[in-house]
Design an enzyme around this catalytic site. Structure first.
Site, PDB file in Angstrom:
ATOM      1  N   THR A 156       0.893  -1.160   0.000  1.00 14.92           N
ATOM      2  CA  THR A 156       0.000   0.000   0.000  1.00 14.92           C
ATOM      3  C   THR A 156       0.933   1.211   0.000  1.00 14.92           C
ATOM      4  O   THR A 156       2.026   1.142   0.585  1.00 14.92           O
ATOM      5  CB  THR A 156      -0.923   0.050   1.240  1.00 14.92           C
ATOM      6  OG1 THR A 156      -0.109   0.148   2.408  1.00 14.92           O
ATOM      7  CG2 THR A 156      -1.801  -1.179   1.350  1.00 14.92           C
ATOM      8  N   HIS A 157       0.529   2.263  -0.636  1.00 16.83           N
ATOM      9  CA  HIS A 157       1.405   3.441  -0.821  1.00 16.83           C
ATOM     10  C   HIS A 157       2.715   3.053  -1.511  1.00 16.83           C
ATOM     11  O   HIS A 157       3.726   3.728  -1.339  1.00 16.83           O
ATOM     12  CB  HIS A 157       1.738   4.131   0.509  1.00 16.83           C
ATOM     13  CG  HIS A 157       0.548   4.375   1.376  1.00 16.83           C
ATOM     14  ND1 HIS A 157      -0.090   5.586   1.457  1.00 16.83           N
ATOM     15  CD2 HIS A 157      -0.134   3.537   2.199  1.00 16.83           C
ATOM     16  CE1 HIS A 157      -1.113   5.492   2.305  1.00 16.83           C
ATOM     17  NE2 HIS A 157      -1.160   4.259   2.760  1.00 16.83           N
ATOM     18  N   SER A 278      16.749  -2.363 -26.524  1.00 11.17           N
ATOM     19  CA  SER A 278      17.269  -1.000 -26.626  1.00 11.17           C
ATOM     20  C   SER A 278      18.324  -0.954 -27.711  1.00 11.17           C
ATOM     21  O   SER A 278      19.104  -1.894 -27.882  1.00 11.17           O
ATOM     22  CB  SER A 278      17.876  -0.601 -25.277  1.00 11.17           C
ATOM     23  OG  SER A 278      18.831   0.435 -25.459  1.00 11.17           O
ATOM     24  N   LYS A 284      19.128  -4.604 -22.307  1.00  8.96           N
ATOM     25  CA  LYS A 284      17.749  -4.253 -21.985  1.00  8.96           C
ATOM     26  C   LYS A 284      16.714  -5.196 -22.595  1.00  8.96           C
ATOM     27  O   LYS A 284      16.851  -5.680 -23.690  1.00  8.96           O
ATOM     28  CB  LYS A 284      17.443  -2.825 -22.466  1.00  8.96           C
ATOM     29  CG  LYS A 284      18.142  -1.728 -21.697  1.00  8.96           C
ATOM     30  CD  LYS A 284      17.746  -1.672 -20.220  1.00  8.96           C
ATOM     31  CE  LYS A 284      16.376  -1.089 -20.002  1.00  8.96           C
ATOM     32  NZ  LYS A 284      16.289   0.327 -20.330  1.00  8.96           N
ATOM     33  N   GLU A 291       3.861  -0.279 -21.534  1.00  6.75           N
ATOM     34  CA  GLU A 291       3.991   1.186 -21.481  1.00  6.75           C
ATOM     35  C   GLU A 291       3.082   1.855 -22.510  1.00  6.75           C
ATOM     36  O   GLU A 291       2.492   2.907 -22.251  1.00  6.75           O
ATOM     37  CB  GLU A 291       5.448   1.584 -21.719  1.00  6.75           C
ATOM     38  CG  GLU A 291       6.357   1.126 -20.598  1.00  6.75           C
ATOM     39  CD  GLU A 291       7.822   1.347 -20.932  1.00  6.75           C
ATOM     40  OE1 GLU A 291       8.438   2.189 -20.282  1.00  6.75           O
ATOM     41  OE2 GLU A 291       8.334   0.675 -21.849  1.00  6.75           O
ATOM     42  N   GLN A 323     -21.284  15.805 -35.906  1.00  5.41           N
ATOM     43  CA  GLN A 323     -20.534  14.922 -36.814  1.00  5.41           C
ATOM     44  C   GLN A 323     -19.161  14.581 -36.224  1.00  5.41           C
ATOM     45  O   GLN A 323     -18.608  13.523 -36.472  1.00  5.41           O
ATOM     46  CB  GLN A 323     -20.386  15.661 -38.147  1.00  5.41           C
ATOM     47  CG  GLN A 323     -19.449  15.066 -39.135  1.00  5.41           C
ATOM     48  CD  GLN A 323     -19.639  15.738 -40.501  1.00  5.41           C
ATOM     49  OE1 GLN A 323     -20.726  15.745 -41.057  1.00  5.41           O
ATOM     50  NE2 GLN A 323     -18.587  16.311 -41.040  1.00  5.41           N
TER      51      GLN A 323
HETATM   52  N1  ARG Z   1     -22.679  13.510 -41.146  1.00  4.32           N
HETATM   53  C1  ARG Z   1     -23.611  14.001 -40.166  1.00  4.32           C
HETATM   54  C2  ARG Z   1     -23.283  13.489 -38.769  1.00  4.32           C
HETATM   55  O1  ARG Z   1     -22.403  12.724 -38.623  1.00  4.32           O
HETATM   56  C3  ARG Z   1     -24.990  13.596 -40.524  1.00  4.32           C
HETATM   57  C4  ARG Z   1     -25.501  14.420 -41.611  1.00  4.32           C
HETATM   58  C5  ARG Z   1     -26.465  15.461 -41.191  1.00  4.32           C
HETATM   59  N2  ARG Z   1     -26.163  16.622 -41.924  1.00  4.32           N
HETATM   60  C6  ARG Z   1     -27.019  17.617 -42.172  1.00  4.32           C
HETATM   61  N3  ARG Z   1     -26.597  18.568 -42.875  1.00  4.32           N
HETATM   62  N4  ARG Z   1     -28.190  17.610 -41.681  1.00  4.32           N
HETATM   63  O2  ARG Z   1     -23.914  13.848 -37.802  1.00  4.32           O
END
Ligand code: ARG
Length: 458
Positions: A156-157, A278, A284, A291, A323
């Site tokens: 612990t710690h 390495s 190494k 990692e 989007q």
């Molecule tokens: N590509 C858009 C999205 O990933 C969906 C399209 C909607 N675009 C629009 N002009 N209404 O959310």
């Protein structure tokens, strides 16, 4: 140049800068399969409801199925000039079946379409990632079961604390991963709502049957507010949050193994096939995989923040900002999938250094709590017992001696209750066997836990 779904209203061509900046095809092409499956259900519904003719319905379905075949066979070539996956598939369909294709987008919008696509995609990914978590759990249980009697010094710690079974420590990972799996299953419940038919955001005046689409696509329920349907990205944030928590666990497990593989700890040896070397230091053998697992977790946390920040100021309803939820979502899913796969393989390639570990558990400070409990069992208060053992430890440290080499008379000077039999508990195996509480490191209990995990994960 791909045709725009909205091009007619525009008196002139959009700038190529606009096209490039607004396009999402480089990443949302990943949703192609779901976009098509959604369209197939949608067109079936339109024909069934008499909104389009059966004949057109069949033509569209034929075209969509042929595109789906290309997608599934890895033969589909995405049009880099398309605005998004929806436009890309629509244009292909136009080419394949002609005029009937113009009826597919009836009573829907890309706003509800993208919500449908991502929900279908995530339903699958949640299941698949949960499956990979289970594989990792199995690999850990196998590793624990192969080393059931190894006692390690626990920390612990990051300071030496008490003896525990290695298997007990490993099963702690399995517990955490079980919660991660549960969280994914739980998120799936909220993903599993069907949004299509909400259209742009207000619904439609056409006689659609959303329930039919829901059943076709095997959703458990319909979203019940069209505005919320296109507005909501909680299900994406939730998956990202679940992956963020899962990845913290993966990072901490990686950190344990990195420490354990150092010369200083020397508990384990990771097979050469899962290490790197390495370029300058010939001796190494580095745990780079672990990692990189630890390192990847940064972006997985960042992706959660990214989407939360993306959403926080948006007015309710669809906004194009949304989007941009996809690159972080996809990156996190890919990263977690890669980590789970390599971690599962790595666990099958670790050797436990039993002899080296047994040399470390001769440090008698590991048994201080066992001596305290020995005295409590003889009627001493917890406080008194703690003081007595504290004095013994201090004296031994000052003199460079061991508790086990104290004579009966010397022991008595600390407490008349301290008999020579206390020396019997000054070893690792006795120490773990003294534990009795449920969930403790007692070997019998740990064996039971191992058996129960084996059964649960089968
Ligand atoms: N590509 C858009 C999205 O990933 C969906 C399209 C909607 N675009 C629009 N002009 N209404 O959310």
């Amino acid at each position: 140049m791909a045709k725009k779904l909205w091009g007619t209203r525009f008196g002139k061509k959009t700038s190529s800068l606009t096209d490039k900046f607004t396009s999402s095809i480089t990443y949302d092409q990943r949703l192609a399969k779901y976009d098509i499956l959604g369209s197939l259900a949608h067109v079936k519904m339109l024909a069934r409801q008499g909104i389009i003719s059966q004949k057109d319905g069949r033509r569209i379905a034929f075209g969509l199925n042929s595109i789906l075949k290309e997608v599934n066979g890895g033969k589909f070539r995405f049009d880099p000039s398309a605005e998004d996956i929806h436009s890309n598939i629509q244009e292909l369909l136009d080419k394949k079946v002609g005029e009937p294709a113009h009826r597919l987008h009836t009573a829907r919008s890309r706003n509800d379409q993208i919500a449908l696509d991502t929900r279908m995609y995530l339903r699958n990914e949640a299941d698949s990632l949960a499956g990979l978590v289970a594989h990792l759990q199995k690999a850990i249980v196998r590793f624990a079961a192969a080393n059931p009697n190894i006692v390690i010094p626990g920390y612990t710690h990051l300071q030496i604390a008490q003896c525990v079974l290695l298997a007990h420590h490993l099963l702690a990972y399995v517990e955490a991963l079980e919660r991660d799996k549960d969280r994914l299953f739980d998120a799936r419940k909220r993903i599993d709502f069907m949004p299509l038919g909400s259209c742009a955001f207000s619904g439609t005046g056409l006689a659609t049957d959303r329930n039919f689409v829901k059943k076709e696509l095997k959703f458990s329920a319909l979203t019940s507010n069209s505005i919320d349907s296109v507005s909501d990205r909680d299900y994406i944030i939730e998956v990202l949050a679940d992956l963020a928590i899962l990845s913290v666990h993966l990072s901490r497990i990686a950190e344990d193994l990195i420490l354990w593989s150092t010369k200083e700890f020397n508990f384990i040896d990771i097979d050469f096939s899962f290490c790197t070397g390495s370029s300058i230091m010939p001796h190494k053998k580095n745990p780079d995989i672990l990692e990189l697992i630890r390192g990847s977790v940064g972006k997985i946390q960042g992706n959660l923040s990214s989407v939360i920040m993306l959403m926080k100021g948006l007015p309710t309803s669809y906004n194009r900002d949304m989007q941009l939820d996809k690159p972080p979502l996809f990156e996190s899913i890919d990263a977690v999938r890669d980590i789970l796969n390599i971690f599962t393989a790595l666990f099958a390639n670790i050797a436990v250094k039993g002899r080296e570990i047994s040399e470390k558990i001769s440090d008698e400070s590991l048994f201080s709590v066992d001596i305290v409990e020995y005295l409590i069992k003889k009627g001493l208060s917890y406080r008194k017992a703690h003081d007595i053992v504290g004095r013994m430890v201090r004296d031994c440290l000052d003199k460079g001696s061991k508790i086990s080499s104290l004579s009966e008379a010397e022991l008595k000077r600390y407490s008349p209750q301290l008999k020579a039999d206390v020396k019997k508990i000054l070893n690792a195996w006795a120490s773990v066997n003294l534990k009795r509480s449920f969930g403790s490191t007692n070997p019998k209990l740990v064996r039971r836990q191992l058996a129960s995990w084996k059964k649960r994960l089968r």
